[in-house]
Design a protein around this motif. Structure first.
Motif, PDB file in Angstrom:
ATOM      1  N   ALA A  41       0.813  -1.215   0.000  1.00  0.00           N
ATOM      2  CA  ALA A  41       0.000   0.000   0.000  1.00  0.00           C
ATOM      3  C   ALA A  41       0.847   1.265   0.000  1.00  0.00           C
ATOM      4  N   THR A  42       2.141   1.123   0.308  1.00  0.00           N
ATOM      5  CA  THR A  42       2.977   2.315   0.423  1.00  0.00           C
ATOM      6  C   THR A  42       4.294   2.244  -0.336  1.00  0.00           C
ATOM      7  N   CYS A  43       4.752   1.044  -0.702  1.00  0.00           N
ATOM      8  CA  CYS A  43       6.073   0.946  -1.329  1.00  0.00           C
ATOM      9  C   CYS A  43       6.165  -0.318  -2.184  1.00  0.00           C
ATOM     10  N   PRO A  44       7.102  -0.342  -3.127  1.00  0.00           N
ATOM     11  CA  PRO A  44       7.255  -1.541  -3.966  1.00  0.00           C
ATOM     12  C   PRO A  44       7.957  -2.664  -3.214  1.00  0.00           C
ATOM     13  N   ILE A  45       7.613  -3.892  -3.575  1.00  0.00           N
ATOM     14  CA  ILE A  45       8.223  -5.093  -3.000  1.00  0.00           C
ATOM     15  C   ILE A  45       9.011  -5.792  -4.098  1.00  0.00           C
ATOM     16  N   PHE A  46      10.235  -6.130  -3.793  1.00  0.00           N
ATOM     17  CA  PHE A  46      11.079  -6.855  -4.731  1.00  0.00           C
ATOM     18  C   PHE A  46      11.696  -8.067  -4.044  1.00  0.00           C
ATOM     19  N   VAL A 174       7.573 -10.875  -9.845  1.00  0.00           N
ATOM     20  CA  VAL A 174       6.798 -12.000 -10.399  1.00  0.00           C
ATOM     21  C   VAL A 174       6.442 -11.697 -11.850  1.00  0.00           C
ATOM     22  N   SER A 175       6.672 -12.656 -12.727  1.00  0.00           N
ATOM     23  CA  SER A 175       6.280 -12.515 -14.127  1.00  0.00           C
ATOM     24  C   SER A 175       4.819 -12.924 -14.268  1.00  0.00           C
ATOM     25  N   LEU A 176       3.956 -11.950 -14.503  1.00  0.00           N
ATOM     26  CA  LEU A 176       2.532 -12.252 -14.677  1.00  0.00           C
ATOM     27  C   LEU A 176       2.291 -13.020 -15.975  1.00  0.00           C
ATOM     28  N   ASP A 177       3.119 -12.784 -16.983  1.00  0.00           N
ATOM     29  CA  ASP A 177       2.991 -13.532 -18.232  1.00  0.00           C
ATOM     30  C   ASP A 177       3.260 -15.013 -17.992  1.00  0.00           C
ATOM     31  N   ALA A 178       4.330 -15.304 -17.248  1.00  0.00           N
ATOM     32  CA  ALA A 178       4.643 -16.704 -16.943  1.00  0.00           C
ATOM     33  C   ALA A 178       3.572 -17.308 -16.046  1.00  0.00           C
ATOM     34  N   LEU A 179       3.000 -16.497 -15.175  1.00  0.00           N
ATOM     35  CA  LEU A 179       1.940 -16.982 -14.298  1.00  0.00           C
ATOM     36  C   LEU A 179       0.714 -17.392 -15.101  1.00  0.00           C
ATOM     37  N   GLN A 180       0.372 -16.620 -16.111  1.00  0.00           N
ATOM     38  CA  GLN A 180      -0.799 -16.931 -16.939  1.00  0.00           C
ATOM     39  C   GLN A 180      -0.586 -18.183 -17.782  1.00  0.00           C
ATOM     40  N   MET A 202       2.577  -8.725  -4.797  1.00  0.00           N
ATOM     41  CA  MET A 202       3.925  -8.270  -5.129  1.00  0.00           C
ATOM     42  C   MET A 202       3.945  -7.548  -6.478  1.00  0.00           C
ATOM     43  N   ALA A 203       3.269  -8.118  -7.463  1.00  0.00           N
ATOM     44  CA  ALA A 203       3.217  -7.477  -8.781  1.00  0.00           C
ATOM     45  C   ALA A 203       2.504  -6.131  -8.707  1.00  0.00           C
ATOM     46  N   ALA A 204       1.427  -6.063  -7.945  1.00  0.00           N
ATOM     47  CA  ALA A 204       0.676  -4.811  -7.828  1.00  0.00           C
ATOM     48  C   ALA A 204       1.477  -3.727  -7.126  1.00  0.00           C
ATOM     49  N   SER A 205       2.401  -4.127  -6.258  1.00  0.00           N
ATOM     50  CA  SER A 205       3.183  -3.132  -5.511  1.00  0.00           C
ATOM     51  C   SER A 205       4.091  -2.306  -6.412  1.00  0.00           C
ATOM     52  N   LEU A 206       4.346  -2.774  -7.628  1.00  0.00           N
ATOM     53  CA  LEU A 206       5.238  -2.044  -8.529  1.00  0.00           C
ATOM     54  C   LEU A 206       4.682  -0.674  -8.901  1.00  0.00           C
TER      55      LEU A 206
END
Length: 222
Positions: A41-46, A174-180, A202-206
């Motif tokens: 909600a406040t910062c990116p996660i890597f 996280v690769s959302l393409d690979a996830l799909q 994690m992807a949304a945090s970007l």
């Protein structure tokens, strides 16, 4: 210079008190799976690799370079790994670094009262328990990403109003393409383990990366 951690003892450390953490934080701090939703909600996660071991771990980014902290006081997120500063898990016991500035004999909350853990120490015991469990959960999540080839490297290039360009390397998401592209069985496995939700968080945090970049530019303008 930090001392070697010492096992926490009601006899040896009876006079120690715990000070509040200072404001701000390092620009990148390790976090655990249970903190992902709050952090996002406040910062990116890597995910990145520890320099000393080469092992992957998850972290929250508060700035783009050492010494920079871009979160606002109202949305400040305090990771467990930061809150436990000065304390360590030593098997089933707690150890401390007495030289850490969090500890004092003059001010702060007492660690022990009449030889028993005080409220500050009981709070730290709970926190360390959550942290220990969280590290295991997070490693299981990272191993699942690696097993399904979902971890993708990121090179982030940022240009700022003062003419500086920053290139952030060694970061993974996280690769959302690979996830799909995963088959149904793999998706069900990730869903039932809770890892699918963590991957999406994690992807949304970007989206917080440009937010922090705008804050940096605003500070430069000020």
């Amino acid at each position: 210079m930090a001392e070697s951690p010492q096992p926490l003892s009601a006899v040896q450390h009876s006079r120690l008190r715990l000070r509040r953490l200072p404001e701000g934080a390092p620009y990148f701090v390790q976090i655990v799976a249970g903190e992902f939703a709050t952090a996002a909600a406040t910062c990116p996660i890597f995910i990145t690799k520890a320099g000393d071991t080469g092992e992957f771990y998850a972290g929250a980014m508060f700035g783009f370079e050492p010494g920079e902290y871009l979160l606002h006081p109202g949305d400040a997120f305090r990771p467990l790994d930061l809150e436990r500063q000065g304390f360590f898990i030593d098997g089933d016991k707690i150890a401390i670094d007495p030289s850490n500035p969090r500890f004092s004999e003059q001010d702060g909350e007492p660690l022990f009262e009449a030889g028993e853990p005080g409220e500050s120490l009981r709070r730290m015991q709970r926190l360390l328990g959550h942290l220990k469990a969280g590290v295991d959960q997070t490693q299981a999540f990272i191993q699942a990403l690696l097993r399904h080839k979902l971890l993708a490297p990121m090179d982030i290039e940022l240009a700022f109003d003062d003419g500086r360009n920053l290139n952030l390397q060694g970061l993974y998401t996280v690769s959302l393409d690979a996830l799909q592209d995963l088959d149904d069985a793999a998706v069900v496995e990730l869903f039932r383990s809770g890892h699918l939700q963590l991957a999406h968080v994690m992807a949304a945090s970007l989206k917080q990366v440009p937010v922090l970049a705008r804050r940096r530019n605003a500070r430069l303008a000020a």
